[in-house]
Structures are given as C-alpha cells and as structure tokens.
Design an enzyme around this catalytic site. Structure first.
Site, mmCIF file in Angstrom:
data_model
loop_
_atom_site.group_PDB
_atom_site.id
_atom_site.type_symbol
_atom_site.label_atom_id
_atom_site.label_comp_id
_atom_site.label_asym_id
_atom_site.label_seq_id
_atom_site.Cartn_x
_atom_site.Cartn_y
_atom_site.Cartn_z
ATOM 1 N N ASP A 94 0.828 -1.200 0.000
ATOM 2 C CA ASP A 94 0.000 0.000 0.000
ATOM 3 C C ASP A 94 0.870 1.260 0.000
ATOM 4 O OD1 ASP A 94 -2.282 -1.531 0.100
ATOM 5 O OD2 ASP A 94 -2.445 -1.442 2.284
ATOM 6 N N TYR A 112 5.620 -9.008 8.655
ATOM 7 C CA TYR A 112 5.247 -7.606 8.806
ATOM 8 C C TYR A 112 5.388 -7.161 10.248
ATOM 9 C CZ TYR A 112 2.850 -8.201 4.287
ATOM 10 O OH TYR A 112 2.548 -8.470 2.981
ATOM 11 N N ASP A 147 -7.223 1.393 7.639
ATOM 12 C CA ASP A 147 -5.946 2.005 8.007
ATOM 13 C C ASP A 147 -6.174 3.467 8.380
ATOM 14 O OD1 ASP A 147 -6.317 3.360 5.612
ATOM 15 O OD2 ASP A 147 -4.781 2.259 4.523
ATOM 16 N N ARG A 191 -4.379 -5.246 7.439
ATOM 17 C CA ARG A 191 -5.396 -4.292 7.910
ATOM 18 C C ARG A 191 -6.651 -5.023 8.360
ATOM 19 N NH1 ARG A 191 -6.606 -0.228 3.498
ATOM 20 N NH2 ARG A 191 -4.470 -0.607 2.855
#
Length: 314
Positions: free
Chosen positions: A38, A66, A80, A177
């Site tokens: 993203d 992550y 987000d 997310r």
C-alpha cells in the site's frame, strides 16, 4: 540486466511509482514486482528486472513478515489511518495482557474477508476500483495462515486510544489491515492499522534492502549491478540440475531435457518437483520433473519458464 532488486519502499510511494523509478534508473522496460505494498506502507518490495519478470510466479507464494501498529478504539472505512472514521469505541479497559492473550485466536489458519481496498477482481473490476465509485459488494471469506503473531510493544493503556506493535509471519494473500480490524472487533472496541512495514518477503529481508537513494547513487557510480540479485539466488529453494553444454541450446528453446543431457542432478527428485536448469551461461529455465515415458525409472525435465532465449553449446 536480469535479476532482482530488494527495494525498501518508503511510505507515500505506490508500488507502481517504484516500478517507474526503476525503469527510469535502469533504462529497462521489463520491470515488475511480486507483491503490492500500500502507498502508506513501507518495507520490502521485490522488484524483478528483464528476464527475471518471468520468475514472479515462483516467488509470490513465499511467506511474508510484517511489523504492524494497531490503534484500538477507532475503526475506519479503509482499515488504516487514511480512511474516514466509521466507528469510535472506548478502549480504556484494554490491558497489555488482554491483547497478548487475544493473539492466539488469530494464529494458525483463519478466515478473512478481503477489504474493499484490495486488488481482487469482482464483477470484472478490482475491488478498490468499485470502492472509488462508492460501491460495496459482498466478498467471500478466504483462508490464510498466520504462522506466528507476536506482541512487541504497547502504549497508552488506560486511555481511549491505546496502540500496540505486532510482528507477524503469514501466508500469501493475508491482509494485515483486516487482521487489525478483526482483532479490534474481537476485543469489542474496534481498531485500525495505523502503520505497516513489510520486513521480509520470501528470502528477501529488510536488513538487505536498498533504499531509493542507494539505487540512485549506485546508478550514478555505474555500480547498479551491485544491487541486483542473480536469478539463481532468488530461486535458491529449487534444486539445481546442471545441463551439459550440448543440451543448453535445446533447453533454452523450450525443449525437454532428457538424462543424456544432464551433467549433474541432486538425488531424491520426484515427479512433479520444480528445479532450476543451469547451463554454461547461467540459469536457463525453471522446469518440472516428469517420468520418462520409455524409462519409468528416469526423470525428464520439462521447462515451464524459459529464461534465456539463446545459449551457447558445442
């Protein structure tokens, strides 16, 4: 210039921006990546150059890691910090222990509903394209695997908006997310992903990644190849079959490799395995092992991805 750049994407840059930057810097037209990040996220973006763009199909199934910051008590339209606030809850009752204990519920194989901000196609369009038009559609849940989910750090306990930093190792197709949103729903206060860094994609670690500035400097100094990882290294998980010089040209043309053309091969290969076919000029192809129809105790190597259009041979 055939190989891979382990690129450290900064926040604010789209994955397509990275591809355009690499094209301008290298002068190559054939540039691609193996997994979108993203615009607001940072971290490892695996960029393939030249012939290596054909390898993306063999890299996309790799696990990823992550580091995600989650903010509790606030849900957004995009999951987000860039979306509109859709719900506010009071997370003052959360404790570090409560959050730690909840992580086991999201470890292992779990179901996720892809977000409307994803690139999955439905009704002939990508979901994020539908979302831009104000259209929300039902999305079937998908199975993903969270191999590990660890609590790293937290702050603001006792306030309405505490935050926690999590580290996860997950399968392809995992939406972090969505994981943050689902964790907030599970705890009854709502949540969103307030920041994300991809620290690993397959064999590519963030500690080895090159920044935009480093790529620029290497290009100016004519040392760009120092930042390019050979295709063979990117496929290190696939066994190597060494091709005899005389068979290299045929393999590079897409022909099957039979045992007389094999110089060396590992033991214990089985039908259906993927291997690297390496000749005198480097990686020739990725091939699948099949049984020889005439000699059932022998394997034949059928190229599924040819990487050199030509190869020398005697």
């Amino acid at each position: 210039m055939n190989g891979i750049i382990n690129f450290l994407k900064p926040p604010g840059m789209t994955s397509h921006d990275v591809i355009n930057f690499v094209r301008r810097t290298t002068g190559l037209k054939k540039v691609g990546h193996t997994g979108t990040l993203d615009p607001g996220a940072a971290g490892v973006l695996v960029v393939c150059l030249g012939q290596a763009t054909r390898l993306s199909q063999f890299l996309v199934d790799d696990t990823k890691e992550y580091r995600a910051e989650i903010t509790f008590g606030l849900a957004t339209s995009t999951g987000d910090s860039f979306g509109l606030v859709t719900a506010q809850g009071n997370a003052a009752g959360l404790t570090e222990k409560t959050v730690r204990d909840s992580l086991t519920a999201f470890t292992g194989e779990i179901s996720q509903v892809p977000p409307m901000t994803s690139a999955i196609k439905q009704q002939g369009k990508k979901l994020y394209q539908l979302a831009r038009d104000g259209i929300v559609v039902d999305r079937p849940a998908r199975k993903v695997t969270i191999y590990s989910l660890k609590y790293i750090w937290g702050t603001g306990w006792g306030s309405t908006r505490p935050r926690a930093l999590l580290h996860l190792r997950c399968s392809k197709g995992t939406y972090v997310r969505t994981l943050c949103e689902d964790l907030g729903s599970y705890l009854g206060c709502g949540a969103h992903m307030s920041f994300l860094v991809r620290t690993r994609a397959g064999i590519f670690n963030i500690s080895d990644s090159a920044t935009l500035e480093e790529i620029k400097a290497a290009a100016i100094d004519c040392k760009l190849m120092d930042k390019v990882i050979p295709m063979e290294k990117a496929l290190f998980g696939l066994p190597v079959v060494t091709v005899k010089n005389g068979a290299a040209t045929a393999v590079a043309s897409g022909s099957k490799l039979y045992q007389p053309g094999v110089y060396q091969m590992p033991e214990n290969l089985s039908e259906g395995d993927l291997v690297q076919l390496v000749g005198p000029e480097g990686l020739l192809a990725v091939a699948e092992t099949i049984l020889d129809p005439e000699y059932q105790d022998r394997l034949v190597f059928k190229p599924v991805c040819v990487l050199q259009a030509q190869a020398g041979g005697n």
